[in-house]
Design an enzyme around this catalytic site. Sequence first.
Site, PDB file in Angstrom:
ATOM      1  N   GLY A 105       0.827  -1.209   0.000  1.00 39.30           N
ATOM      2  CA  GLY A 105       0.000   0.000   0.000  1.00 39.30           C
ATOM      3  C   GLY A 105       0.858   1.254   0.000  1.00 39.30           C
ATOM      4  O   GLY A 105       1.627   1.476   0.933  1.00 39.30           O
ATOM      5  N   HIS A 159       8.330  38.669   1.890  1.00 38.51           N
ATOM      6  CA  HIS A 159       9.450  38.244   1.053  1.00 38.51           C
ATOM      7  C   HIS A 159      10.720  38.183   1.898  1.00 38.51           C
ATOM      8  O   HIS A 159      10.977  39.108   2.657  1.00 38.51           O
ATOM      9  CB  HIS A 159       9.664  39.228  -0.092  1.00 38.51           C
ATOM     10  CG  HIS A 159      10.866  38.875  -0.921  1.00 38.51           C
ATOM     11  ND1 HIS A 159      10.851  37.832  -1.832  1.00 38.51           N
ATOM     12  CD2 HIS A 159      12.128  39.395  -0.945  1.00 38.51           C
ATOM     13  CE1 HIS A 159      12.055  37.742  -2.390  1.00 38.51           C
ATOM     14  NE2 HIS A 159      12.844  38.670  -1.863  1.00 38.51           N
TER      15      HIS A 159
HETATM   16  P1  NAI Z   1      -4.578   4.731   2.598  1.00 34.69           P
HETATM   17  O1  NAI Z   1      -6.005   4.573   2.284  1.00 34.69           O
HETATM   18  O2  NAI Z   1      -3.952   6.078   2.619  1.00 34.69           O
HETATM   19  O3  NAI Z   1      -3.705   3.877   1.532  1.00 34.69           O
HETATM   20  C1  NAI Z   1      -3.893   2.514   1.352  1.00 34.69           C
HETATM   21  C2  NAI Z   1      -3.248   2.119   0.021  1.00 34.69           C
HETATM   22  O4  NAI Z   1      -3.202   0.709  -0.044  1.00 34.69           O
HETATM   23  C3  NAI Z   1      -4.068   2.590  -1.183  1.00 34.69           C
HETATM   24  O5  NAI Z   1      -3.206   3.218  -2.092  1.00 34.69           O
HETATM   25  C4  NAI Z   1      -4.660   1.298  -1.735  1.00 34.69           C
HETATM   26  O6  NAI Z   1      -4.824   1.328  -3.127  1.00 34.69           O
HETATM   27  C5  NAI Z   1      -3.609   0.282  -1.332  1.00 34.69           C
HETATM   28  N1  NAI Z   1      -4.108  -1.085  -1.192  1.00 34.69           N
HETATM   29  C6  NAI Z   1      -5.245  -1.495  -0.584  1.00 34.69           C
HETATM   30  N2  NAI Z   1      -5.335  -2.841  -0.606  1.00 34.69           N
HETATM   31  C7  NAI Z   1      -4.219  -3.295  -1.220  1.00 34.69           C
HETATM   32  C8  NAI Z   1      -3.711  -4.591  -1.544  1.00 34.69           C
HETATM   33  N3  NAI Z   1      -4.374  -5.696  -1.199  1.00 34.69           N
HETATM   34  N4  NAI Z   1      -2.533  -4.691  -2.192  1.00 34.69           N
HETATM   35  C9  NAI Z   1      -1.844  -3.578  -2.529  1.00 34.69           C
HETATM   36  N5  NAI Z   1      -2.258  -2.328  -2.257  1.00 34.69           N
HETATM   37  C10 NAI Z   1      -3.432  -2.181  -1.609  1.00 34.69           C
HETATM   38  O7  NAI Z   1      -4.364   3.942   3.974  1.00 34.69           O
HETATM   39  P2  NAI Z   1      -3.148   3.919   5.000  1.00 34.69           P
HETATM   40  O8  NAI Z   1      -1.906   4.438   4.384  1.00 34.69           O
HETATM   41  O9  NAI Z   1      -3.165   2.549   5.569  1.00 34.69           O
HETATM   42  O10 NAI Z   1      -3.601   4.945   6.099  1.00 34.69           O
HETATM   43  C11 NAI Z   1      -4.779   4.685   6.858  1.00 34.69           C
HETATM   44  C12 NAI Z   1      -5.482   5.963   7.229  1.00 34.69           C
HETATM   45  O11 NAI Z   1      -4.716   6.708   8.130  1.00 34.69           O
HETATM   46  C13 NAI Z   1      -5.773   6.816   6.027  1.00 34.69           C
HETATM   47  O12 NAI Z   1      -7.157   7.023   5.960  1.00 34.69           O
HETATM   48  C14 NAI Z   1      -5.058   8.090   6.277  1.00 34.69           C
HETATM   49  O13 NAI Z   1      -5.887   9.196   5.988  1.00 34.69           O
HETATM   50  C15 NAI Z   1      -4.715   8.058   7.762  1.00 34.69           C
HETATM   51  N6  NAI Z   1      -3.382   8.640   7.929  1.00 34.69           N
HETATM   52  C16 NAI Z   1      -3.231   9.976   7.763  1.00 34.69           C
HETATM   53  C17 NAI Z   1      -1.991  10.556   7.858  1.00 34.69           C
HETATM   54  C18 NAI Z   1      -1.841  11.996   7.572  1.00 34.69           C
HETATM   55  O14 NAI Z   1      -2.839  12.709   7.576  1.00 34.69           O
HETATM   56  N7  NAI Z   1      -0.636  12.495   7.303  1.00 34.69           N
HETATM   57  C19 NAI Z   1      -0.800   9.760   8.197  1.00 34.69           C
HETATM   58  C20 NAI Z   1      -1.078   8.360   8.270  1.00 34.69           C
HETATM   59  C21 NAI Z   1      -2.333   7.841   8.160  1.00 34.69           C
END
Ligand code: NAI
Length: 475
Positions: free
Chosen positions: A190, A454
């Site tokens: 992911g 600036h």
């Molecule tokens: P995410 O939804 O950002 O990304 C998950 C990724 O995994 C996607 O690109 C998806 O296409 C891929 N994916 C899903 N199933 C898969 C598979 N079987 N094989 C390969 N790829 C696959 O989720 P993530 O990174 O786990 O984060 C979880 C949550 O935590 C998110 O909703 C995010 O908003 C939040 N978060 C926010 C942060 C921030 O605001 N900076 C930092 C970390 C997390």
Amino acid sequence: MSKQFDVIVIGGGPGGYIAAIRAAQLGKNVACVDEWKNTKGGPAPGGTCTNVGCIPSKALLQSSEHFEQASHHFADHGIEVKGLSMDAAKMVARKDAVVKQNNDGILYLFKKNKVSFFHGRASFVKAVDGGYEIKVAGASDEILVGQQIIVATGSNARALPGAPFDENLVLSNTGALAVTSVPKKLGLIGSGVIGLEMGSVWRRLGAEVTILEGLPDFLGAVDQQIAKEAQKAFVKQGLKIELGVKVGEVKVGKKGVSVAWVNAKGEAQTLDVDKLIVSIGRVPNTIGLNAEAVGLQLDERGAIVVDGDCKTNLPGVWAVGDVVRGPMLAHKAEEEGVAVAERIAGQHGHVNFNTIPWVIYTSPEIAWVGRTEQQLKKDGVAYKAGTFPFLANGRARALGDTTGMVKMLADATTDEILGVHIVGPMASELIAECVVAMEFRASSEDIARVCHAHPSLSESTKEAALAVDKRTLNF
Ligand code: NAI
């Protein structure tokens, strides 16, 4: 004897603790129940964000970025570093201290605002006259009664089928933030927010990092011009990102993990790594809430069903944050928490879902608000686009960090700003101006006419606004 409250908040993450404080500010008698434990078994309020999410990841990103700068970029400034080394265990200990400061800060805020804190797991018992009975299972069990209940129980990491998290070799965000020595080879499934942030940390510290992403487009939800620019930068840094893959069997050995996968061309591959981080999204958490005891409605994903005001199907029961629909972002949860507390107090709380900013804390950072170019095309909206590269910004040059750009999208007829997308230095801070502008329904001309200091990175936002009207001054 049960203890009586006007409002009981279940969960002490950003949605819950902020809702509790706001309700207390509005004169309510409030309890907040949270079960998170620190290493000594004491309370650690703040939820995923504080304990195993936003805050600790930013601590590790900062430490690893310092190391990256000292390793590769100090020399450009004439600073010679000899005998540089990294103590990953010390980095993680510092991160733990930062987390504790935040846990303690929330406990202090509860005291300051006269919120009664209960350490334990809360579950619904039954509806009673004028409210709900809530059981707290902790060091000692307690029964509380609240007229209004706010559920803010957050989310849990989603595991790959057949590869449960052991937090030693197969890691969720929790294990990924507690690794105390740099793995030689690190795999991530992911390339979303967690994949890119955690991949960056360990790549900077010397791990060979491979990210396997199921979708064919890199950061498909991000404006694709910005995503492409970011992808170029990450690949240049040494992150290996494979798109359009199909992940197959995951075999966990004694010392490592082997992942069978098929690449975009349909060729079978194997990835052998010392540790595997699975970051494929999160699922709403209602484990142990006993929602069925009161008939609280969940959807097929396990999220609590709410309306636009965060009202559930039960009178007097509200839900906010990751456990309901919408983006799983701490600041979205906070806004919902405040709005619900205000609604309970008879006010008109409001959350504008169109102006919730997103940030990915990689280097370069990625931040955006509003609609992307591909969304505007899909929605059939006529728009004008303006971009400005940091390469042409004096402050970015002085910083030695000129990757990326600011891109502004405005309505072709009214000039109202419809979206701003940034990849580059301090994008996380720059986006705030754009959120304010969109909240006040500003036009690109409004930003173009505002005096920006600036030299500052924010001049790039002004220049992007000028670019919408094809009249940049410095590019
Ligand atoms: P995410 O939804 O950002 O990304 C998950 C990724 O995994 C996607 O690109 C998806 O296409 C891929 N994916 C899903 N199933 C898969 C598979 N079987 N094989 C390969 N790829 C696959 O989720 P993530 O990174 O786990 O984060 C979880 C949550 O935590 C998110 O909703 C995010 O908003 C939040 N978060 C926010 C942060 C921030 O605001 N900076 C930092 C970390 C997390």
